[in-house]
Design an enzyme around this catalytic site. Structure first.
Site, PDB file in Angstrom:
ATOM      1  N   LYS A 147       0.834  -1.209   0.000  1.00 34.09           N
ATOM      2  CA  LYS A 147       0.000   0.000   0.000  1.00 34.09           C
ATOM      3  C   LYS A 147       0.875   1.267   0.000  1.00 34.09           C
ATOM      4  O   LYS A 147       0.632   2.192  -0.770  1.00 34.09           O
ATOM      5  CB  LYS A 147      -0.962  -0.005   1.209  1.00 34.09           C
ATOM      6  CG  LYS A 147      -1.915  -1.200   1.182  1.00 34.09           C
ATOM      7  CD  LYS A 147      -2.899  -1.193   2.314  1.00 34.09           C
ATOM      8  CE  LYS A 147      -2.281  -1.362   3.690  1.00 34.09           C
ATOM      9  NZ  LYS A 147      -1.554  -2.642   3.862  1.00 34.09           N
ATOM     10  N   THR A 148       1.895   1.277   0.861  1.00 35.40           N
ATOM     11  CA  THR A 148       2.791   2.439   0.901  1.00 35.40           C
ATOM     12  C   THR A 148       3.502   2.591  -0.438  1.00 35.40           C
ATOM     13  O   THR A 148       3.638   3.693  -0.983  1.00 35.40           O
ATOM     14  CB  THR A 148       3.841   2.258   2.027  1.00 35.40           C
ATOM     15  OG1 THR A 148       3.154   1.956   3.241  1.00 35.40           O
ATOM     16  CG2 THR A 148       4.686   3.499   2.212  1.00 35.40           C
ATOM     17  N   ASP A 167      -1.759   6.520   6.213  1.00 32.51           N
ATOM     18  CA  ASP A 167      -1.772   5.094   6.545  1.00 32.51           C
ATOM     19  C   ASP A 167      -2.675   4.884   7.763  1.00 32.51           C
ATOM     20  O   ASP A 167      -2.841   5.803   8.564  1.00 32.51           O
ATOM     21  CB  ASP A 167      -0.331   4.656   6.875  1.00 32.51           C
ATOM     22  CG  ASP A 167      -0.133   3.168   6.680  1.00 32.51           C
ATOM     23  OD1 ASP A 167      -1.070   2.489   6.208  1.00 32.51           O
ATOM     24  OD2 ASP A 167       0.965   2.678   6.989  1.00 32.51           O
ATOM     25  N   THR A 180      -6.067  -1.585   6.806  1.00 37.00           N
ATOM     26  CA  THR A 180      -6.141  -3.046   6.808  1.00 37.00           C
ATOM     27  C   THR A 180      -7.592  -3.459   7.041  1.00 37.00           C
ATOM     28  O   THR A 180      -7.931  -4.619   6.916  1.00 37.00           O
ATOM     29  CB  THR A 180      -5.283  -3.625   7.953  1.00 37.00           C
ATOM     30  OG1 THR A 180      -5.576  -2.913   9.136  1.00 37.00           O
ATOM     31  CG2 THR A 180      -3.804  -3.514   7.639  1.00 37.00           C
ATOM     32  N   ARG A 209       6.489  -8.302   1.700  1.00 36.60           N
ATOM     33  CA  ARG A 209       7.411  -7.903   2.782  1.00 36.60           C
ATOM     34  C   ARG A 209       8.071  -9.139   3.401  1.00 36.60           C
ATOM     35  O   ARG A 209       9.271  -9.136   3.665  1.00 36.60           O
ATOM     36  CB  ARG A 209       6.671  -7.113   3.869  1.00 36.60           C
ATOM     37  CG  ARG A 209       7.557  -6.866   5.110  1.00 36.60           C
ATOM     38  CD  ARG A 209       6.908  -5.946   6.130  1.00 36.60           C
ATOM     39  NE  ARG A 209       6.815  -4.606   5.631  1.00 36.60           N
ATOM     40  CZ  ARG A 209       5.727  -3.836   5.753  1.00 36.60           C
ATOM     41  NH1 ARG A 209       4.671  -4.297   6.368  1.00 36.60           N
ATOM     42  NH2 ARG A 209       5.733  -2.621   5.275  1.00 36.60           N
TER      43      ARG A 209
HETATM   44  N1  LIG Z   1       3.826  -5.526  -5.885  1.00 43.82           N
HETATM   45  C1  LIG Z   1       5.050  -5.454  -5.372  1.00 43.82           C
HETATM   46  N2  LIG Z   1       6.129  -5.649  -6.152  1.00 43.82           N
HETATM   47  C2  LIG Z   1       7.365  -5.616  -5.622  1.00 43.82           C
HETATM   48  N3  LIG Z   1       7.640  -5.361  -4.315  1.00 43.82           N
HETATM   49  C3  LIG Z   1       6.598  -5.128  -3.513  1.00 43.82           C
HETATM   50  C4  LIG Z   1       5.260  -5.155  -3.993  1.00 43.82           C
HETATM   51  N4  LIG Z   1       4.428  -4.899  -2.967  1.00 43.82           N
HETATM   52  C5  LIG Z   1       5.199  -4.708  -1.888  1.00 43.82           C
HETATM   53  N5  LIG Z   1       6.501  -4.852  -2.203  1.00 43.82           N
HETATM   54  C6  LIG Z   1       7.624  -4.737  -1.277  1.00 43.82           C
HETATM   55  O1  LIG Z   1       7.180  -5.151   0.004  1.00 43.82           O
HETATM   56  C7  LIG Z   1       7.607  -4.247   1.014  1.00 43.82           C
HETATM   57  C8  LIG Z   1       6.416  -3.800   1.815  1.00 43.82           C
HETATM   58  O2  LIG Z   1       5.562  -3.003   1.029  1.00 43.82           O
HETATM   59  P1  LIG Z   1       4.753  -1.766   1.621  1.00 43.82           P
HETATM   60  O3  LIG Z   1       5.537  -1.073   2.698  1.00 43.82           O
HETATM   61  O4  LIG Z   1       4.309  -0.945   0.474  1.00 43.82           O
HETATM   62  O5  LIG Z   1       3.518  -2.508   2.265  1.00 43.82           O
HETATM   63  P2  LIG Z   1       2.260  -1.893   3.035  1.00 43.82           P
HETATM   64  O6  LIG Z   1       1.059  -2.582   2.495  1.00 43.82           O
HETATM   65  O7  LIG Z   1       2.269  -0.414   2.962  1.00 43.82           O
HETATM   66  O8  LIG Z   1       2.502  -2.350   4.522  1.00 43.82           O
HETATM   67  P3  LIG Z   1       1.961  -1.623   5.884  1.00 43.82           P
HETATM   68  O9  LIG Z   1       0.474  -1.841   5.879  1.00 43.82           O
HETATM   69  O10 LIG Z   1       2.670  -2.380   6.971  1.00 43.82           O
HETATM   70  O11 LIG Z   1       2.352  -0.188   5.811  1.00 43.82           O
HETATM   71  C9  LIG Z   1       8.356  -3.127   0.292  1.00 43.82           C
HETATM   72  O12 LIG Z   1       9.745  -3.365   0.428  1.00 43.82           O
HETATM   73  C10 LIG Z   1       8.019  -3.275  -1.156  1.00 43.82           C
HETATM   74  O13 LIG Z   1       9.141  -3.051  -1.929  1.00 43.82           O
END
Ligand SMILES: Nc1ncnc2c1ncn2[C@@H]1O[C@H](COP(=O)(O)OP(=O)(O)OP(=O)(O)O)[C@@H](O)[C@H]1O
Length: 358
Positions: free
Chosen positions: A77-78, A122, A171, A230
């Site tokens: 998401k981030t 977030d 989430t 992740r």
């Molecule tokens: N579709 C994707 N392709 C490649 N790498 C990804 C992808 N999605 C996530 N990642 C990798 O996974 C890691 C976590 O992603 P991210 O921080 O965006 O998740 P998030 O959903 O925002 O988590 P949170 O809810 O804990 O903030 C990052 O290092 C990112 O590079």
């Protein structure tokens, strides 16, 4: 980019297979994040829809609609919010619901946004109610009323805001009040990733980290990554350490399996705690039904740990079911631990579910 706070959903739980970001993740994730929609692996439908939303806004020379992203921690998401900003060639400001406890906190952020800026919020479901109400007006009319003074003498001073794009992440989309949900022009639900997609995430990260990995090696890690990029990236880093210290640095299927055995992550991504819960359920309680409290005592953990840390993945994997009479193992759980269910189906239980079920 401007960080108002660290965007984590829940505190990191210290597990190698935990989905929340830990300190090391935060340090390396910036380097591993895809920078464009084309680089973003998987989530085809979300990517295609978002691509249209952004292209159309760019063609009109307008600011993109507000975007709501929902899905489990670690699914990107981030990363997507940063991609939205870079595709729109706009700056991004990052903050989170828990960091905005007062409407004034939000007013300060909103009033300092530049035209077209992306505001990533977030854990938007954890914002305070007054801030949430201020956000309604800001999203719809690009205006906020700043209240000056208290009691009967308080006055609302309207403040115009530049057009901006709010990217909210949660989430728990179901926890958002409908008036807030309705103000997003585009809502995307992010799914867990399939093994082939995770393999691509791992191969891409390996290249960025300068790790030589065979396709089978990436596949072995992908199968243990619980559908979450992740976790895939974290397991890759631990496997890399093992390959470097114990072998020639090349990640093969055998090396990945041996490394993850050391870290007690099994072929399906269960760790020590997950397996302890399943083993207790099968070996001590004949597969259940058994109450949560009894199960927690049996594995020497708090009720909440079993319920919130171990069970969600076991349920998702179809290994454990929560029933009104207590926790029950599925046939897949017996098969996964290589055990034979007792005669009569394996869920006959000890009757303790009746006493302790929750
Ligand atoms: N579709 C994707 N392709 C490649 N790498 C990804 C992808 N999605 C996530 N990642 C990798 O996974 C890691 C976590 O992603 P991210 O921080 O965006 O998740 P998030 O959903 O925002 O988590 P949170 O809810 O804990 O903030 C990052 O290092 C990112 O590079």
């Amino acid at each position: 980019m401007n960080w108002d706070s660290t965007p984590t959903d829940t505190a990191a739980d210290g597990r190698l297979v935990g989905a929340a970001a830990d300190g090391e993740d935060q340090a390396v994730e910036a380097a591993l994040r895809p920078k464009s929609l084309a680089e973003f692996v998987g989530q085809e439908r979300v990517r295609e829809q978002l691509d249209l939303v952004l292209k159309a806004a760019r063609q009109r020379g307008a600011t993109a609609d507000h975007v709501l992203l929902s899905g489990a921690p670690g699914l990107g998401k981030t990363t997507l919010s940063m991609i939205i900003a870079s595709e729109m060639e706009a700056p991004i400001r990052i903050t989170s619901g828990p960091a905005i406890q007062h409407a004034g906190d939000l007013a300060a952020i909103l009033s300092s946004l530049q035209e077209g800026e992306v505001l990533f919020l977030d854990e938007i479901h954890r914002m305070s109610r007054p801030a949430e109400e201020m956000l309604y007006m800001a999203m719809e009319d690009f205006r906020v009323d700043v209240i000056v003074g208290k009691g009967p003498g308080a006055t609302a001073i309207p403040l115009e805001l530049p057009p901006f794009t709010l990217v909210g992440a949660t989430t728990r989309a179901g926890l958002l009040p409908p008036p807030l949900r309705d103000r997003f022009g585009f809502t995307a639900h992010m799914e867990f990733y399939g093994p082939a997609e995770l393999e691509r995430v791992i191969s891409r990260s390996a290249e960025l980290l300068d790790v030589t990995i065979e396709a089978d090696g990436a596949g072995e890690i992908a199968g243990r990554s619980r559908g979450t990029p992740r976790i895939a990236n974290r397991l890759l880093r631990r496997v890399r350490d093992y390959a470097q210290v114990k072998a020639d640095g090349i990640v093969t299927r055998e090396i990945a399996a041996a490394a993850l055995k050391v870290y007690e992550v099994d072929g399906r991504g269960l760790d020590r705690l997950d397996r302890a819960v399943l083993e207790a359920l099968l070996k001590l309680f004949g597969g259940g039904p058994v109450g949560l409290s009894t199960l927690a005592v049996a594995v020497g953990e708090e009720r909440e740990t079993v319920e919130e840390v171990a069970e969600p993945f076991l349920v998702r994997e179809g290994l454990l079911a929560r029933t009104p009479r207590g926790r029950v193992a599925t046939p897949a759980a017996w098969a996964h631990l290589g055990l034979t269910p007792p005669q009569g189906g394996g869920t006959g239980g000890t009757g303790q579910g009746d006493l302790f079920s929750t």
